[in-house]
Design a protein around this motif. Sequence first.
Motif, short mmCIF file in Angstrom:
data_model
loop_
_atom_site.label_atom_id
_atom_site.label_comp_id
_atom_site.label_asym_id
_atom_site.label_seq_id
_atom_site.Cartn_x
_atom_site.Cartn_y
_atom_site.Cartn_z
N GLU A 100 -63.45 83.25 29.27
CA GLU A 100 -62.25 84.10 29.33
C GLU A 100 -61.16 83.45 30.20
O GLU A 100 -59.97 83.58 29.91
CB GLU A 100 -62.60 85.50 29.86
CG GLU A 100 -63.43 86.34 28.91
CD GLU A 100 -62.74 86.67 27.59
OE1 GLU A 100 -61.53 86.38 27.44
OE2 GLU A 100 -63.40 87.20 26.69
N LYS A 103 -59.60 80.83 27.98
CA LYS A 103 -58.88 81.42 26.86
C LYS A 103 -57.55 82.04 27.30
O LYS A 103 -56.53 81.90 26.64
CB LYS A 103 -59.76 82.48 26.19
CG LYS A 103 -59.26 82.90 24.80
CD LYS A 103 -60.02 84.10 24.26
CE LYS A 103 -61.46 83.77 23.91
NZ LYS A 103 -62.12 84.94 23.28
N THR A 104 -57.58 82.74 28.46
CA THR A 104 -56.38 83.47 28.92
C THR A 104 -55.51 82.66 29.87
O THR A 104 -54.33 82.96 30.03
CB THR A 104 -56.81 84.77 29.65
OG1 THR A 104 -57.59 84.41 30.80
CG2 THR A 104 -57.61 85.68 28.74
N ASP A 129 -49.57 90.12 33.76
CA ASP A 129 -48.71 89.90 32.59
C ASP A 129 -49.38 88.98 31.56
O ASP A 129 -48.96 88.92 30.41
CB ASP A 129 -47.38 89.27 33.02
CG ASP A 129 -46.54 90.24 33.84
OD1 ASP A 129 -46.80 91.46 33.76
OD2 ASP A 129 -45.64 89.78 34.58
N MET A 130 -50.41 88.25 32.00
CA MET A 130 -51.09 87.32 31.10
C MET A 130 -52.32 87.95 30.42
O MET A 130 -53.02 87.30 29.65
CB MET A 130 -51.56 86.09 31.90
CG MET A 130 -50.41 85.28 32.48
SD MET A 130 -50.99 83.98 33.60
CE MET A 130 -51.83 82.88 32.45
N VAL A 131 -52.55 89.23 30.71
CA VAL A 131 -53.73 89.91 30.15
C VAL A 131 -53.56 90.07 28.63
O VAL A 131 -52.54 90.60 28.18
CB VAL A 131 -53.92 91.30 30.81
CG1 VAL A 131 -55.00 92.10 30.07
CG2 VAL A 131 -54.29 91.14 32.28
N PRO A 132 -54.53 89.61 27.83
CA PRO A 132 -54.41 89.70 26.36
C PRO A 132 -54.64 91.14 25.85
O PRO A 132 -55.15 92.00 26.58
CB PRO A 132 -55.51 88.77 25.86
CG PRO A 132 -56.52 88.74 26.96
CD PRO A 132 -55.75 88.91 28.24
N ASP A 133 -54.30 91.35 24.60
CA ASP A 133 -54.38 92.69 23.99
C ASP A 133 -55.81 93.23 23.91
O ASP A 133 -56.02 94.44 23.95
CB ASP A 133 -53.80 92.66 22.57
CG ASP A 133 -52.31 92.38 22.60
OD1 ASP A 133 -51.70 92.54 23.67
OD2 ASP A 133 -51.78 91.97 21.54
N TYR A 134 -56.79 92.33 23.75
CA TYR A 134 -58.17 92.82 23.56
C TYR A 134 -58.85 93.23 24.87
O TYR A 134 -59.96 93.72 24.86
CB TYR A 134 -59.01 91.77 22.80
CG TYR A 134 -59.22 90.46 23.52
CD1 TYR A 134 -60.28 90.29 24.42
CD2 TYR A 134 -58.35 89.39 23.29
CE1 TYR A 134 -60.47 89.08 25.07
CE2 TYR A 134 -58.54 88.18 23.95
CZ TYR A 134 -59.60 88.02 24.83
OH TYR A 134 -59.78 86.83 25.48
N THR A 149 -64.08 94.20 27.74
CA THR A 149 -63.88 93.69 26.37
C THR A 149 -65.12 94.07 25.56
O THR A 149 -66.19 94.33 26.15
CB THR A 149 -63.72 92.16 26.35
OG1 THR A 149 -64.96 91.56 26.77
CG2 THR A 149 -62.59 91.69 27.24
#
Length: 241
Positions: A100, A103-104, A129-134, A149
Amino acid sequence: ITYQTATPRDLIAFRNSLQMLPAIKMLLEELSGTLAEEIRTEFDDLSDLYALLYASIQEEPPISSRDGDIIKDGYHEEVDRLRQAKTEGKTWLAELEAKEKEKTGIKNLRIKYNKVFGYCLEVTNSFKDMVPDYFIRKQTLTNAERFITPELKELEDTILGAEERLTAFEYELFKSVRDHLAENVARIQKTAKAIAQLDVFASLALVASRNNYCKPKINESGIIDIKNGRHPVVEKMITND
């Protein structure tokens, strides 16, 4: 087995007995006579039951069937998975955390554990602010946010309570093995009867050979006529006359 009180160790003892049957059956093939033929007909080497027990039950299981560590590795996929979860959970979490992060791009992302909320991915406010949608928000702290997740949730379900589920599942598998044996109890008893007969005849043959006994002639006239008789018990007790 029939009364469902047989323990894992009982099944191993039973398996060790079954292991002897093919060799006995091979020796039976060398015997001639009506009685030998009858025993051969009744004799089932129960190789399928031996194979089941060999594949399923640990070599040195606990006395109780409810203590876990009964089922062999490789017998059932779910047992292997739960056993792996019990021992390798920390490795899986570290691997997920590293994945993770990459990936992020969130360098200080951490997997944390809380008794109330379970496992979560913690991200400081400077990186939120970098946290993904999932990432699904789970808890808000003063200087950080915690997320879950689907993959972490699945890992959490696997790791937490893995030992308890493993013990319960092993018990169910043990019962299914024991029940299968119970379903075949008539076959087992048939072979046990054949073994018992062989045991009697082998014992009599050994005693006759060792003591040089002869075979009596049996008749139905009602007359007992013993010539040059010997008394087996007296003979053993008084050896000098």
